[in-house]
Design a protein around this motif. Structure first.
Motif, PDB file in Angstrom:
ATOM      1  N   VAL A 174      63.387  28.100  85.761  1.00 50.68           N
ATOM      2  CA  VAL A 174      64.134  27.136  86.536  1.00 50.68           C
ATOM      3  C   VAL A 174      63.549  25.942  86.574  1.00 50.68           C
ATOM      4  O   VAL A 174      62.401  25.803  87.295  1.00 50.68           O
ATOM      5  CB  VAL A 174      64.809  27.716  87.682  1.00 50.68           C
ATOM      6  N   SER A 175      63.955  24.951  86.154  1.00 48.54           N
ATOM      7  CA  SER A 175      63.455  23.504  86.363  1.00 48.54           C
ATOM      8  C   SER A 175      64.088  22.946  87.582  1.00 48.54           C
ATOM      9  O   SER A 175      65.041  23.235  88.038  1.00 48.54           O
ATOM     10  CB  SER A 175      63.691  22.668  85.051  1.00 48.54           C
ATOM     11  N   ASP A 176      63.442  21.691  88.105  1.00 50.14           N
ATOM     12  CA  ASP A 176      64.134  20.939  88.984  1.00 50.14           C
ATOM     13  C   ASP A 176      65.417  20.270  88.602  1.00 50.14           C
ATOM     14  O   ASP A 176      66.064  20.176  89.603  1.00 50.14           O
ATOM     15  CB  ASP A 176      62.964  19.593  89.401  1.00 50.14           C
ATOM     16  N   THR A 177      65.834  20.217  87.531  1.00 49.96           N
ATOM     17  CA  THR A 177      66.962  19.633  87.293  1.00 49.96           C
ATOM     18  C   THR A 177      67.640  20.268  85.768  1.00 49.96           C
ATOM     19  O   THR A 177      66.957  20.809  85.028  1.00 49.96           O
ATOM     20  CB  THR A 177      67.041  17.961  86.490  1.00 49.96           C
ATOM     21  N   VAL A 178      68.981  20.935  85.976  1.00 45.79           N
ATOM     22  CA  VAL A 178      69.493  21.788  85.307  1.00 45.79           C
ATOM     23  C   VAL A 178      70.711  20.806  84.783  1.00 45.79           C
ATOM     24  O   VAL A 178      71.402  20.151  85.431  1.00 45.79           O
ATOM     25  CB  VAL A 178      70.180  22.879  85.809  1.00 45.79           C
ATOM     26  N   GLU A 179      70.847  20.698  83.211  1.00 45.69           N
ATOM     27  CA  GLU A 179      71.783  19.921  82.745  1.00 45.69           C
ATOM     28  C   GLU A 179      73.011  20.843  82.058  1.00 45.69           C
ATOM     29  O   GLU A 179      72.291  21.738  81.358  1.00 45.69           O
ATOM     30  CB  GLU A 179      71.131  18.898  81.545  1.00 45.69           C
ATOM     31  N   VAL A 180      73.996  20.428  82.424  1.00 39.03           N
ATOM     32  CA  VAL A 180      75.221  21.438  81.548  1.00 39.03           C
ATOM     33  C   VAL A 180      76.012  20.672  81.141  1.00 39.03           C
ATOM     34  O   VAL A 180      76.477  19.365  81.571  1.00 39.03           O
ATOM     35  CB  VAL A 180      75.960  22.295  83.051  1.00 39.03           C
ATOM     36  N   GLY A 181      76.828  20.987  80.004  1.00 38.60           N
ATOM     37  CA  GLY A 181      77.949  20.246  79.229  1.00 38.60           C
ATOM     38  C   GLY A 181      79.165  21.110  79.587  1.00 38.60           C
ATOM     39  O   GLY A 181      79.160  22.056  79.513  1.00 38.60           O
ATOM     40  N   VAL A 182      80.183  20.098  80.002  1.00 40.22           N
ATOM     41  CA  VAL A 182      81.358  20.449  80.563  1.00 40.22           C
ATOM     42  C   VAL A 182      82.736  19.970  79.979  1.00 40.22           C
ATOM     43  O   VAL A 182      82.586  18.946  79.263  1.00 40.22           O
ATOM     44  CB  VAL A 182      81.374  20.392  82.151  1.00 40.22           C
ATOM     45  N   VAL A 183      83.546  20.845  79.934  1.00 38.96           N
ATOM     46  CA  VAL A 183      85.129  20.245  79.456  1.00 38.96           C
ATOM     47  C   VAL A 183      85.937  20.661  80.417  1.00 38.96           C
ATOM     48  O   VAL A 183      85.906  21.634  81.569  1.00 38.96           O
ATOM     49  CB  VAL A 183      85.292  20.803  78.157  1.00 38.96           C
ATOM     50  N   LYS A 184      87.121  20.110  80.469  1.00 33.98           N
ATOM     51  CA  LYS A 184      88.194  20.291  81.499  1.00 33.98           C
ATOM     52  C   LYS A 184      89.041  21.870  81.037  1.00 33.98           C
ATOM     53  O   LYS A 184      88.865  22.265  79.823  1.00 33.98           O
ATOM     54  CB  LYS A 184      89.080  19.366  81.555  1.00 33.98           C
ATOM     55  N   TYR A 185      89.266  22.478  82.249  1.00 34.90           N
ATOM     56  CA  TYR A 185      89.896  23.781  82.002  1.00 34.90           C
ATOM     57  C   TYR A 185      91.138  23.560  81.102  1.00 34.90           C
ATOM     58  O   TYR A 185      91.893  22.759  81.453  1.00 34.90           O
ATOM     59  CB  TYR A 185      90.332  24.578  83.192  1.00 34.90           C
ATOM     60  N   GLY A 186      91.453  24.496  80.311  1.00 31.04           N
ATOM     61  CA  GLY A 186      92.524  24.421  79.206  1.00 31.04           C
ATOM     62  C   GLY A 186      92.098  23.760  77.839  1.00 31.04           C
ATOM     63  O   GLY A 186      92.727  23.767  76.979  1.00 31.04           O
ATOM     64  N   GLU A 187      90.762  23.206  78.018  1.00 35.61           N
ATOM     65  CA  GLU A 187      90.030  22.598  76.598  1.00 35.61           C
ATOM     66  C   GLU A 187      89.332  23.415  76.195  1.00 35.61           C
ATOM     67  O   GLU A 187      88.716  24.303  76.927  1.00 35.61           O
ATOM     68  CB  GLU A 187      89.592  21.084  77.055  1.00 35.61           C
ATOM     69  N   HIS A 188      88.974  23.495  75.000  1.00 37.90           N
ATOM     70  CA  HIS A 188      88.080  24.196  74.334  1.00 37.90           C
ATOM     71  C   HIS A 188      86.509  23.914  74.080  1.00 37.90           C
ATOM     72  O   HIS A 188      86.496  22.596  73.764  1.00 37.90           O
ATOM     73  CB  HIS A 188      88.442  24.881  72.863  1.00 37.90           C
TER      74      HIS A 188
END
Length: 229
Positions: free
Chosen positions: A213-227
């Motif tokens: 685990v690092s100090d910063t975690v980056e996540v890529g997201v989309v809106k619910y209902g999108e793929h």
């Protein structure tokens, strides 16, 4: 003059009585020494020999303890019902520990029960102990219940390693990593601002699952209902 009024005669009678008592006591002591027991001990021995031995009845084993009876009531089928009505129904049936979670996996809180409907329940309907916790998975009335089982539990950091975040709601991910790291979200479908986090689904993560685990975690997201791309 009678003898008890004459001091000399009275003294003589008293001395004679005392002498007789002393002689009797000496005789009894001599007999006791020869027999090896006192009169009281001899009487006790005679009484013991004369009395028949009492038989002690055997103790019967204690009956086995009965298991504590757990009161049971019939938990109704709550799937498809309005959450407020389902909650009231479970309480009326005797189940006091009723909880809920967002069945869509978004991590939303249920503040107004009448805005939600029940998609699943655990345990299922039937006669059950009232001490059990009844957990209801719910979504809003204008939403469809998820076709599969969406991950609703918060991921756990174990031994300082990253858990799997993909497919979970952004709100759930941020709650799970709070205190361990900072979560930075990026829209994979464009440059939209990620404001209401309950509307977003995690598609990618960095560091990857199993990495430290690092100090910063980056996540890529989309809106619910999108793929996810």
């Amino acid at each position: 003059m009678t003898w008890w009024r004459n001091p000399r005669q009275r003294l003589g009678v008293i001395c004679a009585v005392v002498a007789v008592l002393v002689i009797v006591a000496l005789v009894h002591r001599d007999r006791a020494e020869r027999t090896g027991s006192t009169p009281v001990q001899g009487a006790r021995v005679a009484a013991t020999a004369a009395a028949p031995a009492e038989s002690v009845p055997p103790r019967s084993p204690a009956p086995p303890a009965k298991p504590s009876s757990v009161p049971k009531h019939v938990l109704p089928d709550l799937v498809g019902a309005d959450f407020q009505q389902a909650w009231d129904g479970a309480r009326r049936a005797g189940y006091r520990f009723v909880t809920s979670h967002d069945a869509g996996g978004r991590g939303r809180r249920q503040f107004v029960f009448s805005n939600w409907k029940v998609c699943d329940q655990s345990p299922g309907p039937g006669p059950l102990a009232t001490e059990l916790r009844v957990d209801l998975g719910v979504v809003r009335h204008d939403e469809k219940c998820p076709a599969g089982s969406a991950p609703t539990a918060e991921p756990k950091v174990a031994d300082g390693r990253m858990p799997a975040l993909n497919g979970r709601g952004l709100t759930v991910v941020r709650r799970a990593l709070r205190g361990d790291t900072h979560v930075k979200a990026r829209d994979l479908g464009g440059s939209r601002l990620v404001l209401i986090e309950t509307h977003w689904l995690v598609c990618t993560q960095r560091p990857a699952e199993g990495a430290p685990v690092s100090d910063t975690v980056e996540v890529g997201v989309v809106k619910y209902g999108e793929h996810c791309p």
